[in-house]
Write a protein that holds these residues in place. Structure first.
Motif, PDB file in Angstrom:
ATOM      1  N   SER A   1       1.255  -0.672  10.450  1.00 17.42           N
ATOM      2  CA  SER A   1       2.207  -1.033   9.388  1.00 17.42           C
ATOM      3  C   SER A   1       3.443  -1.705   9.973  1.00 17.42           C
ATOM      4  N   LEU A   2       3.980  -1.144  11.048  1.00 14.99           N
ATOM      5  CA  LEU A   2       5.182  -1.712  11.666  1.00 14.99           C
ATOM      6  C   LEU A   2       4.908  -3.108  12.208  1.00 14.99           C
ATOM      7  N   GLU A   3       3.756  -3.297  12.832  1.00 22.88           N
ATOM      8  CA  GLU A   3       3.418  -4.619  13.374  1.00 22.88           C
ATOM      9  C   GLU A   3       3.267  -5.653  12.257  1.00 22.88           C
ATOM     10  N   LEU A   4       2.566  -5.285  11.181  1.00 26.46           N
ATOM     11  CA  LEU A   4       2.389  -6.212  10.067  1.00 26.46           C
ATOM     12  C   LEU A   4       3.740  -6.546   9.435  1.00 26.46           C
ATOM     13  N   LEU A   5       4.533  -5.525   9.151  1.00 28.83           N
ATOM     14  CA  LEU A   5       5.827  -5.737   8.501  1.00 28.83           C
ATOM     15  C   LEU A   5       6.764  -6.546   9.390  1.00 28.83           C
ATOM     16  N   SER A   6       6.618  -6.382  10.689  1.00 31.01           N
ATOM     17  CA  SER A   6       7.400  -7.176  11.639  1.00 31.01           C
ATOM     18  C   SER A   6       6.905  -8.619  11.666  1.00 31.01           C
ATOM     19  N   ASP A   7       5.574  -8.800  11.726  1.00 26.54           N
ATOM     20  CA  ASP A   7       4.993 -10.152  11.731  1.00 26.54           C
ATOM     21  C   ASP A   7       5.384 -10.927  10.476  1.00 26.54           C
ATOM     22  N   LEU A   8       5.528 -10.214   9.356  1.00 24.58           N
ATOM     23  CA  LEU A   8       5.884 -10.852   8.088  1.00 24.58           C
ATOM     24  C   LEU A   8       7.390 -11.065   7.945  1.00 24.58           C
ATOM     25  N   GLY A   9       8.166 -10.558   8.907  1.00 31.50           N
ATOM     26  CA  GLY A   9       9.619 -10.744   8.861  1.00 31.50           C
ATOM     27  C   GLY A   9      10.342  -9.753   7.976  1.00 31.50           C
ATOM     28  N   ILE A  10       9.646  -8.740   7.478  1.00 34.89           N
ATOM     29  CA  ILE A  10      10.282  -7.724   6.622  1.00 34.89           C
ATOM     30  C   ILE A  10      11.040  -6.732   7.497  1.00 34.89           C
ATOM     31  N   LEU A  11      10.439  -6.386   8.632  1.00 34.95           N
ATOM     32  CA  LEU A  11      11.139  -5.581   9.631  1.00 34.95           C
ATOM     33  C   LEU A  11      11.437  -6.476  10.823  1.00 34.95           C
ATOM     34  N   GLN A  12      12.492  -6.147  11.514  1.00 33.27           N
ATOM     35  CA  GLN A  12      12.821  -6.859  12.746  1.00 33.27           C
ATOM     36  C   GLN A  12      12.456  -5.957  13.916  1.00 33.27           C
TER      37      GLN A  12
ATOM     38  N   THR B   1       0.851  -1.188   0.000  1.00 34.80           N
ATOM     39  CA  THR B   1       0.000   0.000   0.000  1.00 34.80           C
ATOM     40  C   THR B   1       0.893   1.245   0.000  1.00 34.80           C
ATOM     41  N   PRO B   2       0.349   2.379  -0.397  1.00 37.59           N
ATOM     42  CA  PRO B   2       1.154   3.614  -0.355  1.00 37.59           C
ATOM     43  C   PRO B   2       1.681   3.913   1.052  1.00 37.59           C
ATOM     44  N   GLN B   3       0.873   3.620   2.083  1.00 41.55           N
ATOM     45  CA  GLN B   3       1.310   3.868   3.458  1.00 41.55           C
ATOM     46  C   GLN B   3       2.477   2.959   3.836  1.00 41.55           C
ATOM     47  N   ARG B   4       2.374   1.673   3.497  1.00 41.72           N
ATOM     48  CA  ARG B   4       3.461   0.734   3.805  1.00 41.72           C
ATOM     49  C   ARG B   4       4.725   1.123   3.056  1.00 41.72           C
ATOM     50  N   GLN B   5       4.557   1.531   1.805  1.00 41.78           N
ATOM     51  CA  GLN B   5       5.719   1.943   1.021  1.00 41.78           C
ATOM     52  C   GLN B   5       6.389   3.166   1.658  1.00 41.78           C
ATOM     53  N   THR B   6       5.587   4.118   2.091  1.00 39.12           N
ATOM     54  CA  THR B   6       6.129   5.320   2.716  1.00 39.12           C
ATOM     55  C   THR B   6       6.862   4.970   4.010  1.00 39.12           C
ATOM     56  N   VAL B   7       6.284   4.089   4.818  1.00 40.80           N
ATOM     57  CA  VAL B   7       6.924   3.672   6.068  1.00 40.80           C
ATOM     58  C   VAL B   7       8.237   2.941   5.763  1.00 40.80           C
ATOM     59  N   LEU B   8       8.212   2.022   4.820  1.00 44.49           N
ATOM     60  CA  LEU B   8       9.437   1.292   4.473  1.00 44.49           C
ATOM     61  C   LEU B   8      10.507   2.224   3.906  1.00 44.49           C
ATOM     62  N   GLN B   9      10.086   3.237   3.164  1.00 41.10           N
ATOM     63  CA  GLN B   9      11.049   4.189   2.601  1.00 41.10           C
ATOM     64  C   GLN B   9      11.836   4.881   3.712  1.00 41.10           C
ATOM     65  N   ILE B  10      11.182   5.146   4.827  1.00 37.10           N
ATOM     66  CA  ILE B  10      11.864   5.765   5.974  1.00 37.10           C
ATOM     67  C   ILE B  10      13.041   4.883   6.410  1.00 37.10           C
ATOM     68  N   PHE B  11      12.812   3.574   6.472  1.00 34.75           N
ATOM     69  CA  PHE B  11      13.876   2.660   6.902  1.00 34.75           C
ATOM     70  C   PHE B  11      15.005   2.583   5.878  1.00 34.75           C
ATOM     71  N   LEU B  12      14.656   2.656   4.591  1.00 39.28           N
ATOM     72  CA  LEU B  12      15.689   2.643   3.556  1.00 39.28           C
ATOM     73  C   LEU B  12      16.519   3.922   3.607  1.00 39.28           C
ATOM     74  N   GLU B  13      15.900   5.016   4.004  1.00 40.89           N
ATOM     75  CA  GLU B  13      16.603   6.301   4.088  1.00 40.89           C
ATOM     76  C   GLU B  13      17.373   6.467   5.394  1.00 40.89           C
ATOM     77  N   HIS B  14      17.165   5.581   6.353  1.00 37.09           N
ATOM     78  CA  HIS B  14      17.843   5.643   7.651  1.00 37.09           C
ATOM     79  C   HIS B  14      18.464   4.286   7.972  1.00 37.09           C
ATOM     80  N   PRO B  15      19.395   3.824   7.121  1.00 36.46           N
ATOM     81  CA  PRO B  15      19.980   2.495   7.335  1.00 36.46           C
ATOM     82  C   PRO B  15      20.752   2.431   8.655  1.00 36.46           C
ATOM     83  N   GLY B  16      20.629   1.296   9.318  1.00 40.13           N
ATOM     84  CA  GLY B  16      21.368   1.099  10.558  1.00 40.13           C
ATOM     85  C   GLY B  16      20.742   1.755  11.768  1.00 40.13           C
TER      86      GLY B  16
END
Length: 149
Positions: A64-75, A22-37
């Motif tokens: 979004s964070l909970e779903l992405l974490s449950d799916l193993g995309i985020l730790q 979704t656009p929201q998930r993409q936006t949230v994930l983009q934050i993590f790509l822009e802030h590596p580590g």
């Protein structure tokens, strides 16, 4: 060694688990790509979104964070301060991920790459018949900067 992901990699990982990007998930994930580590909390992500004039609310960030974490995309990580933090899950199932050094004074989290647990895992498997699939190690102490202050 941790690998770097692109948005397309993350989208494929999401779709492989029968979820849409979704656009929201993409936006949230983009934050993590822009802030590596960085180890970002929901509030950190929401604050960055607000700085970028995004309309995504805090509740959506949490979902979004909970779903992405449950799916193993985020730790999802807990550092003992009652605040969950997240990072892109770069672990290879055949390798262990990095560990964390947590400063009890300033709260800084430092990643530690050496994996000294292989012998312990082999010992656990041999003695207990328990196959370790993964582990997390957190060391609590005082960082170099706080010691010098």
């Amino acid at each position: 060694m941790a690998q770097t992901f692109t948005m397309e990699d993350l989208k494929e990982r999401l779709q492989a688990r029968q979820h849409k990007m979704t656009p929201q998930r993409q936006t949230v994930l983009q934050i993590f790509l822009e802030h590596p580590g960085e180890h970002l909390s929901a509030e950190d992500v929401h604050s960055i979104l607000r700085e970028n004039k995004s309309e995504i609310g805090l509740a959506t960030v949490y979902r979004s964070l909970e779903l992405l974490s449950d799916l193993g995309i985020l730790q999802k990580m807990e550092f003992g301060d009652g605040c969950s933090r997240y990072e892109v899950n770069t672990t290879n199932p055949s390798e262990h991920h990095h560990h964390h050094l947590i400063c009890t004074n300033c709260g800084k989290v430092i990643e530690f790459e050496d994996d000294l647990m292989d012998d312990l895992e082999a010992d656990i498997e041999k003695k207990m018949g328990f196959h370790v699939e993964n582990h997390q190690v957190k060391f609590y102490g005082v960082c170099k900067e706080c010691q010098q202050a």
